[in-house]
Design an enzyme around this catalytic site. Structure first.
Site, short mmCIF file in Angstrom:
data_model
loop_
_atom_site.label_atom_id
_atom_site.label_comp_id
_atom_site.label_asym_id
_atom_site.label_seq_id
_atom_site.Cartn_x
_atom_site.Cartn_y
_atom_site.Cartn_z
N SER A 126 14.77 -26.33 43.63
CA SER A 126 15.00 -27.21 42.48
C SER A 126 16.48 -27.43 42.27
O SER A 126 17.31 -26.55 42.57
CB SER A 126 14.40 -26.52 41.25
OG SER A 126 14.87 -27.12 40.07
N TYR A 153 12.82 -18.22 35.60
CA TYR A 153 12.24 -19.22 36.51
C TYR A 153 13.31 -19.73 37.48
O TYR A 153 13.13 -19.74 38.70
CB TYR A 153 11.64 -20.40 35.71
CG TYR A 153 11.53 -21.65 36.52
CD1 TYR A 153 10.50 -21.82 37.45
CD2 TYR A 153 12.49 -22.67 36.41
CE1 TYR A 153 10.42 -22.96 38.23
CE2 TYR A 153 12.42 -23.81 37.19
CZ TYR A 153 11.39 -23.95 38.10
OH TYR A 153 11.33 -25.07 38.88
N LYS A 157 14.01 -19.32 41.89
CA LYS A 157 14.32 -20.34 42.91
C LYS A 157 15.54 -19.90 43.72
O LYS A 157 15.56 -19.99 44.95
CB LYS A 157 14.57 -21.70 42.26
CG LYS A 157 13.34 -22.32 41.61
CD LYS A 157 12.26 -22.66 42.64
CE LYS A 157 10.97 -23.14 42.01
NZ LYS A 157 9.83 -23.18 42.93
N ASN A 183 13.83 -34.56 39.35
CA ASN A 183 12.72 -34.55 38.38
C ASN A 183 11.54 -35.38 38.88
O ASN A 183 11.54 -36.60 38.72
CB ASN A 183 13.21 -35.08 37.03
CG ASN A 183 14.12 -34.11 36.32
OD1 ASN A 183 15.15 -33.70 36.86
ND2 ASN A 183 13.75 -33.70 35.13
N LEU A 204 9.37 -34.43 30.08
CA LEU A 204 9.53 -35.70 29.36
C LEU A 204 8.38 -36.70 29.61
O LEU A 204 7.80 -37.22 28.66
CB LEU A 204 10.87 -36.34 29.76
CG LEU A 204 11.15 -37.70 29.12
CD1 LEU A 204 11.23 -37.61 27.60
CD2 LEU A 204 12.46 -38.29 29.67
C1 UD1 Z 1 12.95 -28.79 33.35
C2 UD1 Z 1 13.56 -27.45 33.56
C3 UD1 Z 1 13.87 -27.27 35.03
C4 UD1 Z 1 12.59 -27.37 35.84
C5 UD1 Z 1 11.94 -28.70 35.52
C6 UD1 Z 1 10.56 -28.69 36.16
C7 UD1 Z 1 14.69 -26.88 31.47
C8 UD1 Z 1 16.00 -26.72 30.82
N1 UD1 Z 1 14.74 -27.30 32.74
O1 UD1 Z 1 13.89 -29.76 33.77
O2 UD1 Z 1 14.44 -26.02 35.27
O3 UD1 Z 1 12.89 -27.31 37.21
O4 UD1 Z 1 11.77 -28.88 34.12
O5 UD1 Z 1 9.91 -29.87 35.89
O6 UD1 Z 1 13.67 -26.65 30.88
N2 UD1 Z 1 13.17 -34.41 26.81
C9 UD1 Z 1 13.10 -34.93 25.53
N3 UD1 Z 1 11.94 -34.76 24.84
C10 UD1 Z 1 10.85 -34.10 25.35
C11 UD1 Z 1 10.93 -33.57 26.66
C12 UD1 Z 1 12.11 -33.74 27.37
O7 UD1 Z 1 14.05 -35.52 25.05
O8 UD1 Z 1 9.83 -33.98 24.65
C13 UD1 Z 1 14.42 -34.60 27.60
C14 UD1 Z 1 15.08 -33.28 27.93
O9 UD1 Z 1 15.95 -32.89 26.93
C15 UD1 Z 1 15.79 -33.65 29.24
C16 UD1 Z 1 14.91 -34.73 29.86
O10 UD1 Z 1 14.07 -35.20 28.81
O11 UD1 Z 1 17.04 -34.22 28.94
C17 UD1 Z 1 14.03 -34.19 30.98
O12 UD1 Z 1 13.36 -33.04 30.52
P1 UD1 Z 1 12.26 -32.27 31.41
O13 UD1 Z 1 11.23 -33.23 31.86
O14 UD1 Z 1 11.82 -31.09 30.61
O15 UD1 Z 1 13.04 -31.83 32.70
P2 UD1 Z 1 14.36 -30.93 32.89
O16 UD1 Z 1 14.90 -30.45 31.60
O17 UD1 Z 1 15.32 -31.72 33.70
#
Ligand code: UD1
Length: 344
Positions: A126, A153, A157, A183, A204
């Site tokens: 990752s 986690y 990795k 992602n 997200l």
């Molecule tokens: C997250 C993990 C990462 C993991 C990956 C697996 C964290 C800090 N990182 O990555 O280690 O490998 O998932 O899929 O948890 N967001 C919102 N609202 C939401 C959900 C997300 O604003 O309800 C934003 C987050 O702040 C981020 C972006 O969307 O900026 C992507 O979030 P997410 O899909 O959780 O992925 P990562 O944080 O990149």
């Protein structure tokens, strides 16, 4: 003759899409999954898409004897190792579970490979290993420094990458490719397989599609005061089918080409997209209005990271070519299909 590939975690999100692409590319696939975060009916979906039913074992990679028997029963030449626990928050609560699941399973596979003449392994790593890259390292290349892990986690990795490196350095007769995913999002164009989060999604895109369909009331955008053009975080969102195809390329490289014993590739698009841009692109691609609002930052979030995928493009001969629009449409079609099936 067809080569047989073991896909661990093959009923999961990335594993199921990769199994489809392996079958399409002419491989026989054996899946091992403990179904801790997936469902055996995914096998039906894979068969529906490809016309081929992969062999499936409900087993745990931490069970050395069970794995030994599976290797004895099939002429496995390569492994794609997805099976792992992957919830960042849960890993902070239950670190030992994460260290046991994610590390013992890999060690078992590496131990069994020479015994059963398995030549190659592709490991699901990752971009989390880069942490927040320094500004001069964005977009991030494979040679950027590895940062201390933010969670158990993430640490698994990093440790697993080191375990593979140490094993090869010790003279193990195997080849390995570490794929560092950015992602992964979206679902198969047929909407027969896709991402099925357990409970409230942490990632997200499932949160976006569940809000759009009315399962969640409102999407919270975590933070709008980051040092980015619109203040929201930036990621490199890659279509899961493109990612799956990178595994096929990696497997061909490991099994059929005279290449270094250990290689690392970033698997991303090279395009940094903010959370706000995702919302806008989703609304534009689907015509569906999202209920969303800004909320405080999420602890531990990385501000911005996206890939320099040049090495994967030039050396692996792979590019992520699906548009963000088509990718988001596929995620939405999957959510609609789930409702049709009465699943969510
Ligand atoms: C997250 C993990 C990462 C993991 C990956 C697996 C964290 C800090 N990182 O990555 O280690 O490998 O998932 O899929 O948890 N967001 C919102 N609202 C939401 C959900 C997300 O604003 O309800 C934003 C987050 O702040 C981020 C972006 O969307 O900026 C992507 O979030 P997410 O899909 O959780 O992925 P990562 O944080 O990149």
């Amino acid at each position: 003759m067809k080569q047989t590939i073991l896909v661990t975690g093959g009923t999961g999100f990335i594993g199921s899409h990769t199994t489809v692409e392996l079958i399409n590319a002419g491989y026989d696939v054996v899946i091992v999954d403990n179904l801790s975060n997936s469902n055996a009916n995914v096998i039906d979906g894979i068969e529906q898409i490809t016309g081929v039913r992969p062999v499936f074992y409900h087993a745990d990679c931490c069970d050395l004897d069970a794995m030994d028997k599976i290797f004895s029963a099939h002429p496995i030449k390569g492994i794609i190792h997805f099976a792992a626990s992957k919830a960042v928050g849960e890993s902070v609560q239950k670190p030992l579970l994460y260290y046991k699941n994610n590390i013992v399973s890999l060690v078992n596979l590496l131990e069994l490979m020479p015994k059963h003449d398995v030549k190659g392994i592709i490991f699901s790593s990752s971009c989390t290993v880069y942490g927040q890259p320094d500004p001069e390292n964005l977009p991030v290349t494979e040679s950027a420094p590895i940062k201390p892990a933010e969670s158990p986690y993430g640490n698994t990795k990093q440790i697993n990458e080191e375990i593979i490196r140490d094993d090869i350095n010790s003279g193990a007769p195997i080849k390995a490719i570490l794929l560092r995913y950015f992602n992964p999002i979206g679902s198969h164009p047929t909407a027969i397989i896709g991402e099925l989060p357990n409970g409230v999604p942490m990632n997200l895109i499932p949160f976006v599609t569940q809000t759009a369909i009315g399962i969640r009331e409102q999407l919270k955008v975590f933070g709008n005061d980051y040092d980015t053009p619109d203040g929201t975080c930036i990621r490199d969102y890659i279509y899961v089918v493109d990612l799956a195809k990178a595994h096929v390329k990696a497997m061909q490289r490991v099994l059929d080409m005279d290449t270094p014993q250990l290689e690392v590739f970033n698997v991303g698009t090279g395009r940094g997209v903010s959370t706000k841009e995702i919302i806008d692109a989703f609304e534009k691609a689907t015509g569906v209005k999202l209920n969303w609002a800004y909320a405080p930052r999420r602890a531990g979030d990385i501000e911005k990271v996206w890939a320099n995928p040049d090495k994967a493009n030039n050396v692996l001969g792979w590019t992520a070519d699906t548009s963000l629009e088509d990718t988001l449409k596929s995620a939405w079609n999957w959510q609609l299909k789930l409702r049709e099936r009465g699943i969510q």
